[in-house]
Design a protein around this motif. Sequence first.
Motif, PDB file in Angstrom:
ATOM      1  N   PRO A  27      49.207  45.103  41.998  1.00  0.00           N
ATOM      2  CA  PRO A  27      48.973  43.862  41.500  1.00  0.00           C
ATOM      3  C   PRO A  27      49.076  42.612  42.950  1.00  0.00           C
ATOM      4  O   PRO A  27      47.752  42.005  42.081  1.00  0.00           O
ATOM      5  CB  PRO A  27      51.008  43.328  42.478  1.00  0.00           C
ATOM      6  CG  PRO A  27      51.032  44.452  42.666  1.00  0.00           C
ATOM      7  CD  PRO A  27      50.578  45.688  43.123  1.00  0.00           C
ATOM      8  N   THR A  28      48.126  43.176  43.703  1.00  0.00           N
ATOM      9  CA  THR A  28      46.858  42.113  44.134  1.00  0.00           C
ATOM     10  C   THR A  28      45.839  42.622  44.851  1.00  0.00           C
ATOM     11  O   THR A  28      45.056  41.827  46.017  1.00  0.00           O
ATOM     12  CB  THR A  28      47.659  41.260  45.989  1.00  0.00           C
ATOM     13  OG1 THR A  28      48.029  42.206  47.059  1.00  0.00           O
ATOM     14  CG2 THR A  28      49.398  40.399  45.325  1.00  0.00           C
ATOM     15  N   PRO A  48      45.699  37.364  45.880  1.00  0.00           N
ATOM     16  CA  PRO A  48      46.810  37.480  45.127  1.00  0.00           C
ATOM     17  C   PRO A  48      45.742  36.411  43.462  1.00  0.00           C
ATOM     18  O   PRO A  48      47.243  36.874  42.747  1.00  0.00           O
ATOM     19  CB  PRO A  48      47.677  35.561  45.846  1.00  0.00           C
ATOM     20  CG  PRO A  48      46.926  36.065  46.867  1.00  0.00           C
ATOM     21  CD  PRO A  48      45.576  36.448  47.291  1.00  0.00           C
ATOM     22  N   ALA A  49      45.267  35.664  43.737  1.00  0.00           N
ATOM     23  CA  ALA A  49      45.130  35.742  42.030  1.00  0.00           C
ATOM     24  C   ALA A  49      44.673  36.905  41.301  1.00  0.00           C
ATOM     25  O   ALA A  49      44.417  36.511  40.031  1.00  0.00           O
ATOM     26  CB  ALA A  49      43.163  34.889  41.918  1.00  0.00           C
ATOM     27  N   THR A  51      47.057  39.446  40.530  1.00  0.00           N
ATOM     28  CA  THR A  51      48.138  38.902  39.718  1.00  0.00           C
ATOM     29  C   THR A  51      48.490  38.445  38.427  1.00  0.00           C
ATOM     30  O   THR A  51      48.818  39.263  37.862  1.00  0.00           O
ATOM     31  CB  THR A  51      49.515  38.907  41.167  1.00  0.00           C
ATOM     32  OG1 THR A  51      49.409  39.387  42.102  1.00  0.00           O
ATOM     33  CG2 THR A  51      50.234  39.156  40.319  1.00  0.00           C
ATOM     34  N   GLU A  52      47.396  37.794  38.616  1.00  0.00           N
ATOM     35  CA  GLU A  52      47.827  36.602  36.930  1.00  0.00           C
ATOM     36  C   GLU A  52      46.732  37.342  36.711  1.00  0.00           C
ATOM     37  O   GLU A  52      47.075  36.880  34.565  1.00  0.00           O
ATOM     38  CB  GLU A  52      48.004  35.052  36.966  1.00  0.00           C
ATOM     39  CG  GLU A  52      48.984  35.030  38.383  1.00  0.00           C
ATOM     40  CD  GLU A  52      50.257  35.157  37.974  1.00  0.00           C
ATOM     41  OE1 GLU A  52      50.632  34.563  37.062  1.00  0.00           O
ATOM     42  OE2 GLU A  52      50.968  35.498  38.950  1.00  0.00           O
ATOM     43  N   MET A  53      45.730  37.684  36.384  1.00  0.00           N
ATOM     44  CA  MET A  53      44.820  38.170  35.246  1.00  0.00           C
ATOM     45  C   MET A  53      44.995  38.481  34.510  1.00  0.00           C
ATOM     46  O   MET A  53      45.206  40.122  34.493  1.00  0.00           O
ATOM     47  CB  MET A  53      43.500  39.154  36.380  1.00  0.00           C
ATOM     48  CG  MET A  53      42.621  37.975  37.533  1.00  0.00           C
ATOM     49  SD  MET A  53      41.185  38.718  38.037  1.00  0.00           S
ATOM     50  CE  MET A  53      40.517  37.439  39.247  1.00  0.00           C
ATOM     51  N   ARG A  54      44.667  38.652  33.042  1.00  0.00           N
ATOM     52  CA  ARG A  54      44.794  39.714  32.217  1.00  0.00           C
ATOM     53  C   ARG A  54      43.804  40.752  31.976  1.00  0.00           C
ATOM     54  O   ARG A  54      43.100  40.706  33.041  1.00  0.00           O
ATOM     55  CB  ARG A  54      44.382  38.712  31.113  1.00  0.00           C
ATOM     56  CG  ARG A  54      45.692  37.839  31.004  1.00  0.00           C
ATOM     57  CD  ARG A  54      45.752  36.736  29.543  1.00  0.00           C
ATOM     58  NE  ARG A  54      46.041  37.672  28.374  1.00  0.00           N
ATOM     59  CZ  ARG A  54      46.611  36.386  28.014  1.00  0.00           C
ATOM     60  NH1 ARG A  54      46.270  35.734  27.679  1.00  0.00           N
ATOM     61  NH2 ARG A  54      47.944  37.295  26.929  1.00  0.00           N
ATOM     62  N   THR A  57      40.035  39.689  31.959  1.00  0.00           N
ATOM     63  CA  THR A  57      39.216  39.124  33.417  1.00  0.00           C
ATOM     64  C   THR A  57      39.072  40.086  34.737  1.00  0.00           C
ATOM     65  O   THR A  57      38.399  39.505  35.622  1.00  0.00           O
ATOM     66  CB  THR A  57      40.387  37.928  33.659  1.00  0.00           C
ATOM     67  OG1 THR A  57      39.867  36.754  32.799  1.00  0.00           O
ATOM     68  CG2 THR A  57      39.550  36.977  33.997  1.00  0.00           C
TER      69      THR A  57
END
Length: 119
Positions: A27-28, A48-49, A51-54, A57
């Motif tokens: 995740p991170t 932490p970024a 986690t949100e990456m598609r 990216t």
Amino acid sequence: MPRSPIYFTLVRLADGDLASLTVIREPTESFAQLRSYGFRDHAGASSPALTEMRTGTFLDTVAGVFSISRDRPFMYIVPNGMSRADWLAAMETKAHDPRFGIMERDGEFSYCMIVPWLQ
């Protein structure tokens, strides 16, 4: 418990040679191995970024890490006739396929496919 996604593919190095890329995504954080004849490089990232990456990216970030910090630029090989979006969807599906696993030996990753036992 499901395993972490594992991305693996062939890439084209800046000098034209082929190399294999294996990436474990948590995740991170992530850990990647780029391997070809004559070299094996590893790179990791923690943020932490992540986690949100598609997927696109994330994989572009992995390529950037090898290009900038390891001086091993490469390009992903998208098969002829396949769009980048379709290729990314296939990469994501394969990354979660429980038949694929990863083994470590002497500091080097190799991936394998677990074949179901037929009776």
